[in-house]
Motif scaffolding. Structure first.
Motif, PDB file in Angstrom:
ATOM      1  N   GLN A  61       0.829  -1.198   0.000  1.00 41.53           N
ATOM      2  CA  GLN A  61       0.000   0.000   0.000  1.00 41.53           C
ATOM      3  C   GLN A  61       0.868   1.254   0.000  1.00 41.53           C
ATOM      4  O   GLN A  61       1.928   1.294   0.610  1.00 41.53           O
ATOM      5  N   LEU A  62       0.359   2.283  -0.680  1.00 36.81           N
ATOM      6  CA  LEU A  62       1.104   3.524  -0.824  1.00 36.81           C
ATOM      7  C   LEU A  62       0.801   4.465   0.335  1.00 36.81           C
ATOM      8  O   LEU A  62      -0.329   4.533   0.818  1.00 36.81           O
ATOM      9  N   LEU A  63       1.811   5.200   0.756  1.00 39.01           N
ATOM     10  CA  LEU A  63       1.650   6.237   1.761  1.00 39.01           C
ATOM     11  C   LEU A  63       1.801   7.598   1.089  1.00 39.01           C
ATOM     12  O   LEU A  63       2.166   7.697  -0.079  1.00 39.01           O
ATOM     13  N   SER A  64       1.509   8.657   1.843  1.00 37.56           N
ATOM     14  CA  SER A  64       1.685  10.015   1.356  1.00 37.56           C
ATOM     15  C   SER A  64       2.424  10.831   2.398  1.00 37.56           C
ATOM     16  O   SER A  64       2.166  10.696   3.604  1.00 37.56           O
ATOM     17  N   THR A  65       3.317  11.688   1.927  1.00 38.12           N
ATOM     18  CA  THR A  65       4.019  12.572   2.851  1.00 38.12           C
ATOM     19  C   THR A  65       3.072  13.576   3.499  1.00 38.12           C
ATOM     20  O   THR A  65       3.429  14.206   4.495  1.00 38.12           O
ATOM     21  N   ALA A  66       1.860  13.738   2.947  1.00 37.44           N
ATOM     22  CA  ALA A  66       0.886  14.669   3.511  1.00 37.44           C
ATOM     23  C   ALA A  66       0.020  14.027   4.587  1.00 37.44           C
ATOM     24  O   ALA A  66      -0.862  14.696   5.129  1.00 37.44           O
ATOM     25  N   CYS A  67       0.255  12.753   4.892  1.00 34.95           N
ATOM     26  CA  CYS A  67      -0.574  12.060   5.883  1.00 34.95           C
ATOM     27  C   CYS A  67      -0.228  12.540   7.289  1.00 34.95           C
ATOM     28  O   CYS A  67       0.887  12.290   7.769  1.00 34.95           O
ATOM     29  N   PRO A  68      -1.136  13.218   7.989  1.00 32.17           N
ATOM     30  CA  PRO A  68      -0.800  13.717   9.325  1.00 32.17           C
ATOM     31  C   PRO A  68      -0.569  12.603  10.335  1.00 32.17           C
ATOM     32  O   PRO A  68       0.202  12.778  11.285  1.00 32.17           O
ATOM     33  N   GLU A  69      -1.214  11.450  10.150  1.00 35.79           N
ATOM     34  CA  GLU A  69      -1.059  10.362  11.114  1.00 35.79           C
ATOM     35  C   GLU A  69       0.386   9.866  11.184  1.00 35.79           C
ATOM     36  O   GLU A  69       0.847   9.411  12.235  1.00 35.79           O
ATOM     37  N   LEU A  70       1.119   9.938  10.085  1.00 34.59           N
ATOM     38  CA  LEU A  70       2.509   9.493  10.101  1.00 34.59           C
ATOM     39  C   LEU A  70       3.379  10.430  10.935  1.00 34.59           C
ATOM     40  O   LEU A  70       4.406  10.019  11.473  1.00 34.59           O
ATOM     41  N   ARG A  71       2.966  11.690  11.050  1.00 33.63           N
ATOM     42  CA  ARG A  71       3.726  12.645  11.863  1.00 33.63           C
ATOM     43  C   ARG A  71       3.275  12.645  13.321  1.00 33.63           C
ATOM     44  O   ARG A  71       4.065  12.912  14.221  1.00 33.63           O
ATOM     45  N   LEU A  72       1.995  12.347  13.549  1.00 30.37           N
ATOM     46  CA  LEU A  72       1.430  12.516  14.882  1.00 30.37           C
ATOM     47  C   LEU A  72       1.397  11.235  15.709  1.00 30.37           C
ATOM     48  O   LEU A  72       1.121  11.287  16.901  1.00 30.37           O
ATOM     49  N   THR A  73       1.643  10.089  15.103  1.00 30.49           N
ATOM     50  CA  THR A  73       1.584   8.829  15.838  1.00 30.49           C
ATOM     51  C   THR A  73       2.846   8.633  16.661  1.00 30.49           C
ATOM     52  O   THR A  73       3.955   8.596  16.107  1.00 30.49           O
ATOM     53  N   PRO A  74       2.723   8.508  17.978  1.00 29.70           N
ATOM     54  CA  PRO A  74       3.915   8.245  18.800  1.00 29.70           C
ATOM     55  C   PRO A  74       4.585   6.941  18.360  1.00 29.70           C
ATOM     56  O   PRO A  74       3.922   5.961  18.032  1.00 29.70           O
ATOM     57  N   GLY A  75       5.907   6.954  18.345  1.00 29.26           N
ATOM     58  CA  GLY A  75       6.652   5.765  17.955  1.00 29.26           C
ATOM     59  C   GLY A  75       7.139   5.786  16.526  1.00 29.26           C
ATOM     60  O   GLY A  75       7.996   4.978  16.147  1.00 29.26           O
ATOM     61  N   ALA A 242      -8.562  10.380  -0.628  1.00 28.06           N
ATOM     62  CA  ALA A 242      -7.372   9.806  -1.251  1.00 28.06           C
ATOM     63  C   ALA A 242      -6.747  10.784  -2.245  1.00 28.06           C
ATOM     64  O   ALA A 242      -5.518  10.966  -2.269  1.00 28.06           O
ATOM     65  N   LEU A 243      -7.570  11.426  -3.064  1.00 29.14           N
ATOM     66  CA  LEU A 243      -7.044  12.396  -4.026  1.00 29.14           C
ATOM     67  C   LEU A 243      -6.472  13.625  -3.318  1.00 29.14           C
ATOM     68  O   LEU A 243      -5.510  14.237  -3.790  1.00 29.14           O
ATOM     69  N   ARG A 244      -7.059  13.975  -2.190  1.00 26.43           N
ATOM     70  CA  ARG A 244      -6.535  15.095  -1.410  1.00 26.43           C
ATOM     71  C   ARG A 244      -5.106  14.790  -0.935  1.00 26.43           C
ATOM     72  O   ARG A 244      -4.232  15.666  -0.977  1.00 26.43           O
ATOM     73  N   MET A 245      -4.876  13.548  -0.480  1.00 24.55           N
ATOM     74  CA  MET A 245      -3.534  13.158  -0.062  1.00 24.55           C
ATOM     75  C   MET A 245      -2.551  13.219  -1.236  1.00 24.55           C
ATOM     76  O   MET A 245      -1.421  13.678  -1.101  1.00 24.55           O
ATOM     77  N   PHE A 246      -2.996  12.754  -2.404  1.00 26.48           N
ATOM     78  CA  PHE A 246      -2.134  12.791  -3.585  1.00 26.48           C
ATOM     79  C   PHE A 246      -1.794  14.234  -3.959  1.00 26.48           C
ATOM     80  O   PHE A 246      -0.643  14.556  -4.276  1.00 26.48           O
TER      81      PHE A 246
END
Length: 483
Positions: A61-75, A242-246
């Motif tokens: 699965q693809l991720l996006s650098t705009a995904c806030p969860e990747l920045r806000l998730t502890p760990g 999804a398009l917003r993340m892209f």
């Protein structure tokens, strides 16, 4: 009566990214938690296989650098993201067209200006630099396409010229309209997108004024890559997210393979929190029963398994439909000429929905001097899948695949939850006080949705436990005792 003794405030069943993210949130707020996983490793569907020095994702699965969860998730502080080349390449009739999104308010104003200028200008002016500068596709009519081997490109141009048809991706006006549409999505808050009327994505895109050739030539293959839905039957709300993340960031992969993300979450929890090889057979609001390790008593139980496993423990939970995914990994001696781009198929004349030279995106996934090409087939795999995929990849990359080595073929029947309307991307995570459920099947069928559901369920657990009295201090839970 005194409350019965318990070994942890919360028992989390399942060590996928949703359950691990929830455990992080709980422990950071002073709630003791233990995570039980039936498999020998954490991560669930975010698995990576090692073959001869290659690292092969099961689903990819693809991720996006705009995904806030990747920045806000502890760990996840140490998570390294490897971005694809900007946007994506769309393969159509032998040519590659680059699709990118203009970012920010300036990009939106420029795209809208390009639409107005092009619709009022004579046709001969519809390839001017304003449109090209603000458009989403650099493979404009008359512009140099992304390079394929010379023979393949020459044949494609000749075939298109004889047919006399307009480019499948549309003219400059269509491209500027698509640019404006993507930029509006990038600058619209997610909650406003979730409040829009809900339709199947194909219908919603059509009523917004985007022509069928733009939907089929660009948005359908892009959403197929993001949501595993080549038919655009997904809820328009999920498609918009999804398009917003892209449009807001860069598509990317976690360095080292998909397993890196859950491995980082598990490693950064207190020692003893995550226990693998423990199969849960029954759950209640204050205890879980395991197959070989007795009963663990607790104040709350959180089901963080996949949807089917959750329904087996709690009959009555809805199990969604799923999109099946097959990922085929090949080793090549030389990388194709697309570089680190995600390559999408708009022609639908073969089984591959999208493909990438993954070792160009993340060099850690292949041994030095070798090339890893990973390709995704959506739906049931075709007969003799590897041969069919090789033939299709030869057309997509414009090169022979006869000498490529097949490393693995991973078929996952229930890979990505389908999100057909009506779809609630914020499904309740609290079943009743003391019993909760999370996962991508409670949110959007993406890694981001799984992380977000983990955050939502942690907030619900904290609210309930906080109302019931003081909680244990954070730290590793006590060992399980036999029933």
């Amino acid at each position: 009566m005194l409350e019965p003794a318990y070994q942890a405030d919360v028992v989390v069943v399942g060590a996928g990214v949703a359950g691990l993210a929830a455990a992080h949130r709980l422990i950071s707020q002073g709630v003791s938690a233990v995570v039980l996983e039936a498999a020998p490793v954490t991560g669930g569907r975010m698995a990576t296989e090692k073959v001869d020095g290659f690292r092969l994702d099961r689903i990819g699965q693809l991720l996006s650098t705009a995904c806030p969860e990747l920045r806000l998730t502890p760990g996840l502080d140490g998570l390294a993201l490897r971005p694809f080349a900007s946007g994506a390449l769309v393969h159509s009739e032998g040519l590659h067209h680059r699709v990118t999104a203009p970012l920010g308010a300036g990009g939106a104003r420029g795209a809208l200006h390009a639409v107005r200028a092009l619709t009022s200008a004579p046709r001969s002016a519809q390839s001017d630099p304003v449109a090209r500068r603000h458009g989403v596709i650099t493979g404009w009519p008359g512009a140099m396409p992304w390079p394929l081997p010379r023979a393949a490109a020459r044949a494609s141009v000749t075939r298109r010229g004889r047919a006399g048809a307009p480019p499948v991706l549309g003219g400059a006006v269509d491209q500027a309209r698509l640019s404006a549409a993507l930029t509006r999505l990038a600058t619209t808050p997610a909650e406003r997108l979730l409040a829009r009327p809900e339709l199947p994505a194909r219908q919603a895109l059509a009523v917004r004024g985007l022509p069928a050739r733009t939907v089929d030539g660009v948005l359908r293959p892009l959403l197929a890559a993001l949501l595993a839905d080549p038919d655009l039957s997904t809820s328009s709300r999920a498609a918009d997210l999804a398009l917003r993340m892209f449009a807001s960031g860069r598509l990317c992969l976690p360095e080292g393979g998909a397993e890196t993300l859950p491995a980082l979450l598990a490693k950064s929890l207190p020692p003893g929190t995550v226990r693998t090889g423990v199969r849960v057979t029954a759950v209640a609001t204050n205890a879980v029963t395991t197959a070989q390790h007795g009963v663990l008593r607790c104040r709350a139980v959180l089901l963080a398994t996949d949807a089917r496993a959750a329904a087996e423990l709690l009959p009555g939970l809805r199990v969604p439909e799923f999109h099946p995914v097959t990922v085929v990994h090949h080793a090549a001696d030389e990388p194709p000429a697309t570089g680190a781009a995600l390559l999408l198929d708009a022609d639908r004349d073969g089984p591959v929905a999208h493909t990438a030279v993954v070792s160009e995106v993340d060099p850690t996934r292949a041994p030095a001097g070798r090339t890893l090409v990973s390709s995704t087939v959506l739906g049931p795999p075709p007969p003799d899948a590897d041969a069919a995929v090789r033939r299709h990849l030869a057309r997509l990359y414009g090169t022979s695949t006869a000498r490529w080595e097949t490393l693995a073929v991973h078929h996952t029947p229930e890979a990505v939850p389908a999100m057909r309307p009506p779809h609630d991307p914020r499904r309740p995570v609290r079943l009743l006080a003391g019993l909760y459920v999370c996962g991508d099947h409670r949110d959007t069928g993406t890694v981001q949705g799984a992380l977000r559901s983990g955050h939502r369920v942690a907030a619900a657990v904290l609210a309930d436990l906080g109302a019931r009295g003081p909680m244990h201090s954070a730290g590793p839970p006590a060992p399980a005792r036999a029933a």
